[in-house]
Design an enzyme around this catalytic site. Structure first.
Site, PDB file in Angstrom:
ATOM      1  CB  ALA A  62      50.391  62.745 104.951  1.00 55.35           C
ATOM      2  CD  GLU A 104      46.719  56.278 108.258  1.00 55.82           C
ATOM      3  OE1 GLU A 104      47.263  57.284 107.757  1.00 55.82           O
ATOM      4  OE2 GLU A 104      46.513  55.230 107.623  1.00 55.82           O
ATOM      5  CD  GLU A 124      43.730  59.434 105.245  1.00 55.46           C
ATOM      6  OE1 GLU A 124      42.551  59.411 105.646  1.00 55.46           O
ATOM      7  OE2 GLU A 124      44.699  59.247 106.004  1.00 55.46           O
TER       8      GLU A 124
HETATM    9  C1  3H9 Z   1      47.124  61.586 104.718  1.00 57.55           C
HETATM   10  O1  3H9 Z   1      47.231  61.858 105.886  1.00 57.55           O
HETATM   11  C2  3H9 Z   1      47.643  60.338 104.089  1.00 57.55           C
HETATM   12  C3  3H9 Z   1      48.045  59.275 105.083  1.00 57.55           C
HETATM   13  O2  3H9 Z   1      46.965  58.433 105.350  1.00 57.55           O
HETATM   14  C4  3H9 Z   1      49.119  58.373 104.527  1.00 57.55           C
HETATM   15  C5  3H9 Z   1      50.500  58.852 104.508  1.00 57.55           C
HETATM   16  C6  3H9 Z   1      51.506  57.767 104.132  1.00 57.55           C
HETATM   17  N1  3H9 Z   1      49.206  69.240 104.548  1.00 57.55           N
HETATM   18  O3  3H9 Z   1      42.081  74.272 106.227  1.00 57.55           O
HETATM   19  P1  3H9 Z   1      42.787  75.434 106.846  1.00 57.55           P
HETATM   20  C7  3H9 Z   1      47.281  73.950 105.318  1.00 57.55           C
HETATM   21  S1  3H9 Z   1      46.374  62.658 103.650  1.00 57.55           S
HETATM   22  C8  3H9 Z   1      49.695  70.440 104.169  1.00 57.55           C
HETATM   23  O4  3H9 Z   1      42.569  76.766 106.268  1.00 57.55           O
HETATM   24  P2  3H9 Z   1      41.219  75.117 109.240  1.00 57.55           P
HETATM   25  C9  3H9 Z   1      46.219  74.600 104.457  1.00 57.55           C
HETATM   26  O5  3H9 Z   1      46.533  74.493 103.090  1.00 57.55           O
HETATM   27  C10 3H9 Z   1      45.974  64.042 104.644  1.00 57.55           C
HETATM   28  N2  3H9 Z   1      49.062  71.604 104.431  1.00 57.55           N
HETATM   29  O6  3H9 Z   1      42.526  75.505 108.420  1.00 57.55           O
HETATM   30  C11 3H9 Z   1      46.261  76.025 104.968  1.00 57.55           C
HETATM   31  O7  3H9 Z   1      47.376  76.670 104.366  1.00 57.55           O
HETATM   32  P3  3H9 Z   1      47.340  78.239 104.036  1.00 57.55           P
HETATM   33  C12 3H9 Z   1      44.777  63.790 105.493  1.00 57.55           C
HETATM   34  C13 3H9 Z   1      47.899  71.547 105.081  1.00 57.55           C
HETATM   35  O8  3H9 Z   1      41.515  75.452 110.637  1.00 57.55           O
HETATM   36  C14 3H9 Z   1      46.549  75.857 106.455  1.00 57.55           C
HETATM   37  O9  3H9 Z   1      47.114  74.551 106.585  1.00 57.55           O
HETATM   38  N3  3H9 Z   1      44.427  64.999 106.205  1.00 57.55           N
HETATM   39  C15 3H9 Z   1      47.344  70.335 105.498  1.00 57.55           C
HETATM   40  O10 3H9 Z   1      40.010  75.679 108.581  1.00 57.55           O
HETATM   41  C16 3H9 Z   1      45.329  75.961 107.318  1.00 57.55           C
HETATM   42  O11 3H9 Z   1      44.340  75.063 106.821  1.00 57.55           O
HETATM   43  C17 3H9 Z   1      43.589  65.878 105.683  1.00 57.55           C
HETATM   44  O12 3H9 Z   1      43.063  65.718 104.609  1.00 57.55           O
HETATM   45  C18 3H9 Z   1      48.045  69.142 105.206  1.00 57.55           C
HETATM   46  N4  3H9 Z   1      47.586  67.939 105.584  1.00 57.55           N
HETATM   47  O13 3H9 Z   1      41.098  73.537 109.114  1.00 57.55           O
HETATM   48  C19 3H9 Z   1      43.308  67.090 106.532  1.00 57.55           C
HETATM   49  N5  3H9 Z   1      46.178  70.594 106.132  1.00 57.55           N
HETATM   50  O14 3H9 Z   1      47.112  78.912 105.349  1.00 57.55           O
HETATM   51  C20 3H9 Z   1      43.365  68.321 105.694  1.00 57.55           C
HETATM   52  C21 3H9 Z   1      46.029  71.914 106.120  1.00 57.55           C
HETATM   53  O15 3H9 Z   1      48.645  78.490 103.385  1.00 57.55           O
HETATM   54  N6  3H9 Z   1      43.187  69.530 106.474  1.00 57.55           N
HETATM   55  N7  3H9 Z   1      47.054  72.506 105.491  1.00 57.55           N
HETATM   56  O16 3H9 Z   1      46.168  78.406 103.087  1.00 57.55           O
HETATM   57  C22 3H9 Z   1      42.001  69.956 106.923  1.00 57.55           C
HETATM   58  O17 3H9 Z   1      40.981  69.313 106.776  1.00 57.55           O
HETATM   59  C23 3H9 Z   1      41.959  71.296 107.601  1.00 57.55           C
HETATM   60  O18 3H9 Z   1      43.109  72.011 107.207  1.00 57.55           O
HETATM   61  C24 3H9 Z   1      41.909  71.266 109.148  1.00 57.55           C
HETATM   62  C25 3H9 Z   1      42.057  72.709 109.682  1.00 57.55           C
HETATM   63  C26 3H9 Z   1      40.550  70.695 109.580  1.00 57.55           C
HETATM   64  C27 3H9 Z   1      43.004  70.431 109.704  1.00 57.55           C
END
Ligand code: 3H9
Length: 701
Positions: A62, A104, A124
């Site tokens: 999300a 999901e 999450e």
């Molecule tokens: C969810 O999904 C809830 C659902 O179950 C229910 C819904 C109803 N959103 O980490 P990076 C940004 S909860 C917005 O440096 P990497 C991040 O801030 C979510 N922004 O890259 C950064 O911005 P900036 C569950 C996001 O390659 C840029 O993207 N998912 C999100 O080292 C690059 O990120 C997670 O918890 C996001 N979801 O790693 C996954 N994700 O460049 C969270 C990232 O401005 N994300 N950004 O600083 C991660 O774990 C890592 O970002 C990922 C990439 C592994 C994907």
């Protein structure tokens, strides 16, 4: 249809492609785009639909920035229903990381395929949340209850092949060309007349789950999660998956997700998620600042710290030379490294083969000539400025031009160290935390003359070795240790006021600290602080100050290493036990100092220990030592085990209200004197203006 989601028909396969950089998060336009595309595909000539993503990853979840804001239609559950109810099979084609809401989405599809390098996960919980779009209901149905509990409460991603073995994926494609391999797979499914497999149709037999399974899981997780509520709610959801029909389970999941998404805990954890990423950015330095290549590293000093740092580099395949003053010290250092790796192997977290490869990368030397060709040197000898200056003068004479010369000092003046060289532009602080191979924080210290590219390189290499980096300017103790002074001081002052060590530590542990400050002192060795204090000339001449710590050291109670400090320790198990001898000693000392002991509330313990941190943090911000309040939070969460669910000291202060913090500090000033309690001008200014640190920071940027 929105631009970020495209749909095209290729032969008999409809292809939905999401393109929402950087990580294809499920923002409103993405949800709407997928919904429209799935609906459109119902009406055309497609016989199967592939859902794939452009860029570096499948949907990573999300859009976290949308949480806490009014929801926008369509919600994710509506999108998932459309996918699941499609009359044509929908196939998720996964590369990169399919995380959270992204996974999901894949689980709502009828089939999931992935390339071998892909990972899937439900992280999450790391944001104080639970999967809110069916993850807790669908994973137990395909992977089993135990695996689901493990996956969702740990939040750790799972590699494609393992995920396939667990039933989370239907196919690992033996090709890295996902686009065409996924279409081939879809066509094969069509040709076989493959059914519309809906995970929701699988029922879990409640008898397959041991009667005490969930109670035991709750107990285990409560210990691990230290007061965080998300784990408990995840257990409830999985329990619902076993006991309730799908729709009721989904409803239960939805209710509990809503509870968590509005919780203070999740707000704090989301703050830290973004703070961590923000901290890596250096204000005033463009993203394209060139960096220097780091192909080989030298560490000066093979003690616990130096050895741990060497392991960090070897762990990512970078060769390291460990330099010591003589063979004996060198072999001691190498032995410690081998022992540490051995422990990791014993725990099953590393194979013998990998251990051998890593040890092979670390060579030892007693000759500066052997490090002439390295790209980065990190000095990790004990805290003595003259010694460090001597070493840096030698490095200046020995190392090739362009090499980065870093010091791991915790307290010394990086500029004074740099001045011992003819190349201060190449000198930077890289302050690791003990044990260096485990602790996530790296304070990167910018000297007055540090070159931009040297700084950018230190940040980049820090990330490469798995550290969370935060930038500090030069001051005594940098961000973390400088702030810690008042925390430790007040923990000891509280004893004289009437607390037992146990009372102080447990109040802070209940708040979420991994270990209270007195127990922490015992672990680190009370003699360490004692020696550091003796070397200082700026401490007030006050018999109350560190009275108990000093007395205990003089009684040779150094903490865990001598079996006694603020507590006594079981020689076998190291379990800490209250010690009536210490409690009597405290009472005597209070009497001698004329302090009337009293009942102290937990609330006062928290304020007395944390408000000095916050006040010093405000000074650090005013002086420009830290770039932002959230960087300070990162330092405390990743370097000092401040509970992530409280978001770090500056975020916590914003939640308490800066006016409340300021008023309390003024009250303590009036009670205990100005030498310890002098409100920082920035804190006063913000308290009077009714603002938060976050607002102040946003206004400046
Ligand atoms: C969810 O999904 C809830 C659902 O179950 C229910 C819904 C109803 N959103 O980490 P990076 C940004 S909860 C917005 O440096 P990497 C991040 O801030 C979510 N922004 O890259 C950064 O911005 P900036 C569950 C996001 O390659 C840029 O993207 N998912 C999100 O080292 C690059 O990120 C997670 O918890 C996001 N979801 O790693 C996954 N994700 O460049 C969270 C990232 O401005 N994300 N950004 O600083 C991660 O774990 C890592 O970002 C990922 C990439 C592994 C994907």
């Amino acid at each position: 249809m929105s631009q970020v989601v495209s749909y095209e028909l290729k032969g008999n396969v409809g292809i939905i492609s999401v393109n929402n950089p950087p990580v294809n998060a499920l923002a409103q336009v993405v949800r709407e785009g997928i919904l429209n595309a799935v609906n459109a595909a119902q009406e055309d000539a497609s016989e199967a639909i592939v859902l794939s993503c452009a860029g570096r990853t499948f949907i990573a979840g999300a859009d976290i920035t949308e949480f806490g804001k009014p929801p926008k239609e369509p919600g994710l559950p509506e999108v998932l229903s459309a996918i699941e109810n499609s009359t044509k099979p929908v196939i998720a084609a996964i590369h990169g990381t399919a995380l959270g809401g992204g996974f999901e989405v894949a689980l709502a599809c009828h089939y999931r395929c992935a390339i071998p390098s892909a990972k899937v996960g439900l992280p999450e919980v790391k944001l104080g949340l639970l999967p809110g779009a069916g993850g807790t209901q669908r994973v137990p149905r395909i992977a089993g209850v135990e695996a689901a509990l493990d996956m969702i409460t740990s939040g750790n991603p799972i590699a494609a092949n393992k995920a396939y073995g667990m039933g989370l994926l239907d196919q690992v494609l033996e090709s890295d060309d996902l686009a065409s391999a996924a279409v081939d797979y879809a066509q094969k499914l069509v040709a076989e007349g493959a059914p519309l497999k809906r995970i929701r149709d699988i029922a879990i037999d409640p008898a397959s789950v041991a009667p005490d399974f969930f109670a035991a899981a709750r107990k285990r997780l409560a210990r691990r999660a230290r007061g965080q509520i998300a784990q408990d709610r995840i257990v409830s959801c999985i329990e619902a998956a076993v006991e309730l029909p799908m729709d009721e389970g989904l409803q239960r999941e939805r209710e509990l997700f809503r509870e968590l998404v509005t919780s203070a805990e999740s707000a704090a954890m989301r703050h830290i998620f973004f703070a961590e990423r923000q901290a890596a950015k250096i204000k005033g330095l463009s993203k394209d600042t060139p960096t220097r290549n780091i192909g080989k590293v030298a560490i000066i000093g093979g003690g616990t710290m130096g050895g741990g740092i060497a392991m960090c580099f070897a762990n990512v395949g970078i060769p390291v030379v460990l330099l010591e003053i003589n063979d004996e010290a060198l072999s001691r250092g190498m032995d410690i490294i081998a022992k540490n790796y051995g422990i990791t192997v014993k725990k099953g977290k590393l194979t013998e083969e990998l251990m051998a490869q890593r040890i092979e990368l670390i060579s030892g030397s007693t000759d500066y000539g052997d490090i002439a060709d390295v790209d980065l040197v990190i000095e990790a000898v004990f805290e003595n400025l003259e010694l460090k200056q001597e070493i840096f003068a030698k490095l200046d004479n020995t190392c090739k031009q362009g090499a980065i010369l870093a010091t791991n000092t915790s307290y010394q003046d990086v500029d004074a160290i740099a001045a011992a060289t003819s190349r201060p532009q190449d000198v930077v602080g890289m302050h690791f935390f003990s044990p260096a191979n485990v602790m996530k924080l790296l304070e990167v210290v910018r000297g007055d003359k540090t070159a931009d590219d040297a700084l950018a390189t230190a940040m980049k290499i820090g990330k490469k070795i798995g550290k969370v980096c935060a930038l500090s300017r030069v001051c005594y103790g940098f961000i973390g240790n400088r702030m810690l002074g008042g925390y430790g001081r007040e923990a000891q002052m509280l004893l004289l006021d009437g607390c037992t060590p146990e009372q102080v530590d447990s109040a802070l542990e209940r708040f979420g600290m991994a270990m209270g400050p007195l127990a922490m002192g015992d672990l680190a060795g009370l003699d360490v602080g004692y020696k550091a204090r003796q070397a200082r000339t700026d401490l007030p001449d006050d018999p109350k100050l560190y009275r108990m710590g000093t007395l205990l050291v003089e009684m040779e109670r150094y903490g865990q290493k001598t079996g006694a400090g603020f507590y006594r320790y079981d020689p076998e198990t190291r379990a800490r036990m209250n010690d009536s001898e210490v409690e009597t000693l405290i009472k005597q000392q209070a009497q001698e100092l004329g302090i009337e002991q009293r009942e102290v509330s937990d609330e006062e313990i928290l304020a007395r220990c944390f408000y000095p941190l916050i006040n010093e943090g405000a000074l650090i911000l005013e002086e420009g030592i830290a770039q932002r309040p959230s960087d300070i939070d990162v330092v405390y969460v990743f370097g000092y085990a401040f509970p992530v669910a409280k978001g770090g000291p500056m975020f916590y202060a914003d939640q308490v209200g800066l006016k409340n913090v300021y008023d309390k500090i003024c009250e303590f000033r009036d009670r205990y004197g100005e030498q310890y309690w002098r409100p920082a001008p920035l804190l006063q200014q913000l308290a009077e203006a009714g603002k938060t640190f976050a607002e102040w920071d946003a206004e400046r940027s």
